[in-house]
Design an enzyme around this catalytic site. Structure first.
Site, short mmCIF file in Angstrom:
data_model
loop_
_atom_site.label_atom_id
_atom_site.label_comp_id
_atom_site.label_asym_id
_atom_site.label_seq_id
_atom_site.Cartn_x
_atom_site.Cartn_y
_atom_site.Cartn_z
N HIS A 63 1.07 -1.15 0.00
CA HIS A 63 -0.04 -0.18 0.03
C HIS A 63 0.98 1.29 -0.06
O HIS A 63 1.61 1.56 1.03
CB HIS A 63 -1.04 0.04 1.29
CG HIS A 63 -1.64 -1.35 1.50
ND1 HIS A 63 -2.63 -1.69 0.69
CD2 HIS A 63 -1.54 -2.34 2.51
CE1 HIS A 63 -3.13 -2.76 1.30
NE2 HIS A 63 -2.38 -3.15 2.28
N GLN A 66 1.14 4.31 2.37
CA GLN A 66 1.43 3.87 3.90
C GLN A 66 3.11 4.30 4.28
O GLN A 66 3.63 4.34 5.31
CB GLN A 66 1.15 2.54 4.33
CG GLN A 66 -0.47 2.35 4.44
CD GLN A 66 -0.96 1.12 4.79
OE1 GLN A 66 -0.33 0.23 5.29
NE2 GLN A 66 -2.30 0.95 4.50
N TYR A 126 -6.40 0.99 -2.86
CA TYR A 126 -7.93 1.11 -2.28
C TYR A 126 -8.32 2.47 -2.25
O TYR A 126 -9.52 2.61 -2.04
CB TYR A 126 -8.22 0.27 -1.28
CG TYR A 126 -7.34 0.49 0.14
CD1 TYR A 126 -7.88 1.26 0.88
CD2 TYR A 126 -6.35 -0.43 0.47
CE1 TYR A 126 -7.20 1.68 1.99
CE2 TYR A 126 -5.78 -0.08 1.68
CZ TYR A 126 -6.05 0.84 2.42
OH TYR A 126 -5.45 1.01 3.58
N HIS A 212 -10.92 -6.44 -0.92
CA HIS A 212 -10.05 -6.15 0.01
C HIS A 212 -9.78 -7.40 1.32
O HIS A 212 -8.78 -7.58 1.35
CB HIS A 212 -10.39 -4.75 0.82
CG HIS A 212 -9.78 -4.40 2.03
ND1 HIS A 212 -10.01 -4.96 3.33
CD2 HIS A 212 -8.69 -3.53 1.75
CE1 HIS A 212 -8.99 -4.19 4.03
NE2 HIS A 212 -8.24 -3.61 3.52
N GLU A 244 -5.62 -12.36 9.12
CA GLU A 244 -4.67 -11.59 9.58
C GLU A 244 -4.50 -11.34 11.16
O GLU A 244 -3.40 -11.23 12.14
CB GLU A 244 -4.35 -10.10 8.89
CG GLU A 244 -3.18 -9.42 9.41
CD GLU A 244 -3.28 -7.99 8.72
OE1 GLU A 244 -4.12 -7.68 8.10
OE2 GLU A 244 -2.10 -7.46 9.04
N HIS A 278 -1.46 -12.24 4.13
CA HIS A 278 -1.08 -12.77 5.61
C HIS A 278 -1.57 -14.00 5.80
O HIS A 278 -0.56 -14.88 6.12
CB HIS A 278 -1.96 -11.74 6.65
CG HIS A 278 -1.60 -10.25 6.13
ND1 HIS A 278 -0.58 -9.85 6.22
CD2 HIS A 278 -2.62 -9.36 5.78
CE1 HIS A 278 -0.45 -8.49 5.82
NE2 HIS A 278 -1.85 -8.10 5.60
N ASP A 329 4.27 -4.50 2.26
CA ASP A 329 2.79 -4.03 2.80
C ASP A 329 2.70 -2.67 3.39
O ASP A 329 2.70 -1.54 2.60
CB ASP A 329 2.39 -5.07 4.23
CG ASP A 329 0.80 -4.75 4.58
OD1 ASP A 329 0.37 -3.84 4.43
OD2 ASP A 329 0.44 -5.66 5.28
C1 NGQ Z 1 -4.87 -2.01 4.81
N1 NGQ Z 1 -3.56 -3.30 6.23
O1 NGQ Z 1 -5.85 -2.24 3.88
O2 NGQ Z 1 -3.91 -1.19 4.59
C2 NGQ Z 1 -4.86 -3.01 5.89
C3 NGQ Z 1 -5.58 -2.39 7.05
C4 NGQ Z 1 -7.86 -3.47 7.12
C5 NGQ Z 1 -3.26 -4.51 6.70
N2 NGQ Z 1 -4.17 -5.38 6.77
C6 NGQ Z 1 -7.08 -2.15 6.93
N3 NGQ Z 1 -1.99 -4.63 7.14
O3 NGQ Z 1 -7.21 -4.51 6.94
O4 NGQ Z 1 -8.93 -3.17 7.55
ZN ZN Z 2 -2.37 -4.97 3.10
#
Ligand code: NGQ
Ligand code: ZN
Length: 463
Positions: A63, A66, A126, A212, A244, A278, A329
């Site tokens: 992503h 981030q 996203y 997602h 995860e 994950h 990630d």
């Molecule tokens: C994300 N990240 O989409 O960036 C996710 C967090 C979620 C990780 N899972 C948001 N590491 O999973 O709802």
């Molecule tokens: Zn992710």
């Protein structure tokens, strides 16, 4: 004679079957390897690699935005600080992103990736809409920033636009903080069609889709997306976050009547096109069945440690022949070497043993990990990046033969020096992507300007 730009001679190179001596790599104008020969005599018309040559690694989960908040959530802001409280902070950060800042952050990140040895990345993308949640006039506005950043950095890209619809299992309505992510299935398919038209695929660019998570899409939405995607592109990759956090597993049992990975394996045709990101919390049966499916487990050890996710049972999964790759990630770390080290160290800490992910047939643990991660990353990216073989993209890295962690090592000790040691300068000296040298002597030609633009972007993002 002037060295031909399209042949490189290496005293040592890691080919799919193992280390070879006196290797000549040749590639065409399209950036694909045309021949890989070992035990050849050095030719005076080819470039000479300054050290051992390895295939480049694919970063199968990113992503990009981030990157700009890495290291900014390391304080106790909540008495029960967790993945979920981190996510609140991440959402606040995501709310500030503009097309210009996304481009600057992504280009900086992709240059960092190349210098670290990643020659491809899969973007799980996203944030689709404007800050107020309304679609941009051009729905591909933010996707195009990632395509441009990857192009300008010179990294291969598999772009996975994300379908995000719900705030939890059972079709719960989205939260206001998720407004920038929310799209209909039709909007997503239109976006993919537009991207394919405006930015046609080539060896360095490809599209797939990412529902997602089972929290964010219903079974019906997942079915519809998968069917439409594969109707137009039968080999398109599908990536999904899954299992995860234990809370996600518990909620999945309540909502779906099954643990998330079990549900997915039972209700979707999970195969080589899928990447389960994950997949941390699996029962032994789920682990065996995921391995048998041919899908890739997308492991992100540095992020999984940072977010307190848990430990993937890699020992069991590798024993079952499971395929996997690595991703950075959230980008607290951008190094394939560190991801592989952490993957093995997590197992050692849990099992109180050493060389857990080695086996009798492959006792050099670093070599086994590197080779499997290249193969799994290529599968997840669905592009020809599976290593140094004819027909694959000329994506490779040249190590510094004089580096203190690499000097005087036998072939089967090189990757261990690279992965389990960390001293001094970057051991990766040159990086080639699609046959182009994108990092030369540890420098990327755009790093100065990109670094400046990144700091300018940070100033507004962190204000
Ligand atoms: C994300 N990240 O989409 O960036 C996710 C967090 C979620 C990780 N899972 C948001 N590491 O999973 O709802
Ligand atoms: Zn992710």
């Amino acid at each position: 004679m002037i060295p031909s730009a399209n042949t490189l001679f290496a005293e040592r190179a890691l080919l799919p079957g193992g280390w070879q001596r006196n290797v000549a790599l040749s590639w065409g104008a399209d950036g694909r390897l045309t021949s890989v020969e070992s035990a050849v005599a050095p030719r005076n018309d080819s470039m000479l690699a300054a050290g051992p040559v390895l295939p480049g690694m694919c970063n199968l989960h990113s992503h990009a935005f981030q990157r700009a908040m890495a290291g900014l959530t390391e304080y106790l802001g909540h008495p029960q600080d967790s993945f979920w409280s981190w996510r609140d902070l991440m959402y606040r950060f995501a709310a500030r992103l503009t097309p210009e800042t996304l481009y600057a952050v992504a280009r900086q990140l992709y240059i960092e990736m190349l210098k670290a040895g990643y020659t491809s990345v899969c973007e799980f993308h996203y944030i689709h809409h404007d800050i107020d949640g309304r679609p941009y006039a051009n729905p591909a506005r933010l996707s195009e920033q990632l395509i441009a950043a990857a192009h300008d950095a010179g990294i291969g890209l598999t772009l996975l636009p994300v379908l995000y619809q719900n705030s939890g299992f059972g079709g719960l309505p989205p939260l206001p903080q998720q407004a920038r992510f929310i799209a209909s299935g039709d909007w997503m398919l239109d976006l993919l069609a537009r991207l394919a038209r405006e930015h046609p695929v080539h060896d360095g660019l490809r599209y797939g889709a990412a529902p997602h998570s089972l929290r964010a899409v219903t079974p019906q939405a997942l079915d519809a997306l998968r069917a439409a995607l594969h109707a137009s592109d039968p080999l398109a990759p599908i990536h999904i976050h899954i299992a995860e956090q234990t809370r996600e597993v518990d909620d999945g049992i309540v909502a779906l009547g099954a643990r998330p990975v079990r549900w997915l394996l039972d209700h979707q045709p999970v195969d080589e096109r899928w990447c389960l990101v994950h997949a941390t919390h699996l029962t032994p049966d789920e682990t065996a069945d995921l391995a048998a499916s041919g899908a890739v487990a997308g492991l992100c050890p540095s992020t999984e440690a940072n977010l307190g996710d848990g430990v993937f049972d890699a020992a069991r999964y590798l024993n079952a022949g499971g395929r996997w790759g690595i991703g950075s990630d959230s980008h607290v770390s951008v190094s394939p070497l560190e991801e592989l080290r952490l993957l093995e160290y997590g197992q050692r800490l849990r099992d109180q043993r050493r060389n857990v992910l080695a086996c009798a047939a492959a006792p050099a643990v670093a070599d086994r990990l590197y080779g499997q991660a290249v193969a799994g990353g290529a599968q997840a990216a669905a592009r020809p990046i599976a290593g140094l073989a004819p027909g694959q993209r000329a994506d490779f890295i040249v190590l510094d033969a004089e580096h203190p962690d690499l000097a005087w090592r036998r072939d089967d000790q090189l990757l261990a020096g690279l992965i389990f040691c960390q001293h001094g300068d970057n051991p990766i000296r040159d990086v080639y992507a699609g046959g182009r040298r994108v990092v030369a002597e540890r420098r990327h030609p755009a790093e100065g300007g990109a670094g400046h633009a990144y700091r300018t972007a940070l100033k507004t993002l962190l204000a």
